[in-house]
Design a protein around this motif. Structure first.
Motif, short mmCIF file in Angstrom:
data_model
loop_
_atom_site.label_atom_id
_atom_site.label_comp_id
_atom_site.label_asym_id
_atom_site.label_seq_id
_atom_site.Cartn_x
_atom_site.Cartn_y
_atom_site.Cartn_z
N ALA A 59 0.83 -1.20 0.00
CA ALA A 59 0.00 0.00 0.00
C ALA A 59 0.86 1.26 0.00
O ALA A 59 0.60 2.21 -0.75
N TYR A 60 1.90 1.27 0.83
CA TYR A 60 2.77 2.44 0.90
C TYR A 60 3.48 2.67 -0.44
O TYR A 60 3.61 3.80 -0.92
N ARG A 82 1.09 4.07 -3.00
CA ARG A 82 0.83 5.50 -2.77
C ARG A 82 1.99 6.35 -3.27
O ARG A 82 1.78 7.42 -3.86
N ALA A 114 1.66 9.12 -6.23
CA ALA A 114 2.06 10.51 -6.02
C ALA A 114 3.08 10.96 -7.06
O ALA A 114 3.19 12.16 -7.35
N LEU A 140 3.52 11.75 2.36
CA LEU A 140 2.73 10.53 2.29
C LEU A 140 2.80 9.72 3.58
O LEU A 140 2.00 8.80 3.79
N GLN A 163 -6.26 3.59 -2.59
CA GLN A 163 -4.95 4.16 -2.24
C GLN A 163 -4.81 5.57 -2.82
O GLN A 163 -4.25 6.46 -2.18
N ARG A 164 -5.33 5.76 -4.03
CA ARG A 164 -5.28 7.10 -4.63
C ARG A 164 -6.10 8.09 -3.81
O ARG A 164 -5.71 9.23 -3.59
N ALA A 179 -6.56 8.01 -0.75
CA ALA A 179 -5.91 8.25 0.54
C ALA A 179 -4.75 9.23 0.45
O ALA A 179 -4.18 9.62 1.48
N LEU A 180 -4.40 9.65 -0.76
CA LEU A 180 -3.27 10.58 -0.91
C LEU A 180 -3.62 11.93 -0.31
O LEU A 180 -4.71 12.46 -0.50
#
Length: 484
Positions: free
Chosen positions: A60-61, A64, A68, A177, A288-289, A291-292
């Motif tokens: 996930a990290y 992200r 970004a 992030l 995930q997008r 959550a940015l």
């Protein structure tokens, strides 16, 4: 201007802030805090018969980070074995990604430079750490298996300044992030630089060298600078640059040849047989997008437009997400105060206190609402700027709200005309020789007399009222002398 121009590409390894390692349940620990080899198991030390399991948080990290950087997320990526032998690599290979990485084809706009293309973003595990002391070498495997995201740029950097700006901006994005601490002193981000020279104006790439394991911005800048100078000496003397891997000797400030530059076939990549392909659900990627956070470039632009800040001040206040959040909290707490005034107090006096103690704004005892209240008191002329600075020092030491100190210790500005008249009259009486100088034509003496009144008031008198009352008294004395 030399006959050659630099071509630089960076490979950046960032340690992901997960609780456990990339392929096992061992805790991620700080090297300085944990005893050597205390956070290891059969998997991260490569014992036979063990099976890795992918850490979902690390994926996930990394996704992200790739999003970004405007990368295209691959629907399926493959982990591979990167084979080489070194004491800090317990399995004799590293689990990484190569032919089918997590993400490709991204870019990062760099302040003061140009857009830098991102070739790939992929996941891998870290190695152990070699410790050399007392004539022996030791291996600490606590770091072995810690998840890393590797970000590889295209060779788009054409100067040392651009390389540094790219590295700084990338670190800022990753810290926004919250996927890595970005702590260079603890090795959370490490660089490898591919450096070459080509005739100025040429489109062909020169022979490159790779500088390995640069653990700080300072080391990266100095190593790349040295390598560019070394290559130019070789080329101008008629020699040829050899493609090789070099290491940076911090003590001697030189690069040293380590080995011939490896190519992919030297590592004998092949798919990791113990891990299936990593297939990502588009819905999960979309989450995930979503959550940015707002990223540095967008925040810089918004701060300049919404708050009327200069480009430099907006960049300073958005360099760290915690600083930007602090500033906006202070602005919200004092809607009647111009945001630029809060920005200057934060970037000036409060930053000075933070830097003196080596702490970040989140650790400050001056809360955002307290700074906002302090600036409001100064801007409303309830306290003088000098008293405001003293109050900031007081709050820095003790915490609390500035209004409490102002009310409890009578620190507010003295604005009563009658009280100020008494101070002015006393100053004129005590400094009669200077008054005579003023009446004789030395007008700058008036500013000196103003300072004496302010000193007698302990800095609390409202300057505009003092100036007005002093000017009236001096004008009356001049008129009286003329009439006489």
């Amino acid at each position: 201007m030399t006959a050659y121009e630099p071509v630089i590409g960076l490979e950046v390894h960032a340690e992901l802030q997960t609780r456990s390692k990339m392929f096992c349940g061992c805790a991620v620990v700080e090297a300085a805090a944990a005893p050597p080899n205390s956070a290891v198991c059969e998997i991260c030390t490569g014992l036979p018969g063990t099976l890795p399991v992918i850490n979902e948080a690390a994926v996930a990290y990394a996704v992200r980070a790739a999003l970004a950087l405007h990368c295209r997320i691959q629907p399926s990526s493959v982990f591979a074995r990167k084979n080489y032998f070194y004491p800090d690599l317990p399995k004799g290979y590293q689990i990484s990604q190569y032919e089918q990485p997590l993400a490709v084809d991204g870019w990062l706009d760099v302040p003061g430079a140009k857009r830098v293309r991102i070739r790939r973003v992929h996941l891998e595990e870290d190695t152990g750490k070699l410790i050399h002391r007392d004539g022996a070498s030791w291996v600490d495997y606590n770091r072995s298996g810690v998840p890393l995201v590797e970000i590889v740029s295209e060779p788009d950097l054409d100067s040392l300044e651009a390389a540094k700006a790219f590295a700084l901006e990338l670190r800022t994005v990753l810290r926004y992030l919250e996927v890595t601490s970005g702590d260079m002193e603890k090795g959370a981000i490490r660089f490898e630089a591919n450096v070459s020279l080509r005739p100025r104006g040429s489109q062909e790439l020169g022979t490159r060298t790779e500088i390995k394991n640069l653990n700080s911005f300072r080391a990266m800048v100095r190593a790349v600078a040295f390598e560019l100078e070394r290559q130019e000496r070789v080329l101008t003397s008629g020699g040829k640059v050899v493609q090789e891997t070099v290491g940076w000797d911090e003590a001697r400030n030189v690069t040293l040849s380590q080995r011939g530059k490896e190519e992919a076939h030297d590592y004998r990549y092949f798919p990791e047989p113990d891990l299936p392909p990593l297939v990502l659900d588009p819905t999960w990627v979309a989450a995930q997008r979503d959550a940015l956070p707002e990223l540095p470039e967008a925040k810089r632009t918004r701060f300049a437009l919404a708050y009327g800040l200069s480009a430099d001040l907006a960049a300073l206040l958005t360099a760290e997400r915690s600083t930007a959040d602090y500033f906006e909290a202070a602005v919200t707490a004092a809607p009647a105060v111009p945001p630029s005034k809060i920005a200057h107090w934060l970037a000036g006096d409060l930053f000075g206190l933070l830097h003196a103690e080596g702490i970040e704004v989140g650790e400050s005892r001056v809360r955002p609402d307290a700074l906002a209240e302090l600036v409001a008191l100064v801007e409303g002329q309830f306290v003088s700027p000098a008293t405001g600075k003293a109050l900031l020092q007081r709050i820095w030491r003790e915490g609390g709200r500035p209004a409490r100190f102002v009310e409890g210790e009578h620190l507010g500005q003295l604005a009563d005309p009658a009280a100020i008249d008494r101070l002015v009259d006393e100053a004129l009486r005590q400094h009669a020789p200077q008054v005579e100088q003023y009446l004789a034509g030395k007008k700058p003496v008036a500013q000196w007399l103003f300072g004496q009144v302010m000193r007698a008031a302990g800095g609390r008198a409202k300057p505009s009222v003092v100036q007005a009352r002093l000017a009236e008294r001096l004008a009356a004395l001049e008129k009286s002398r003329t009439a006489g």
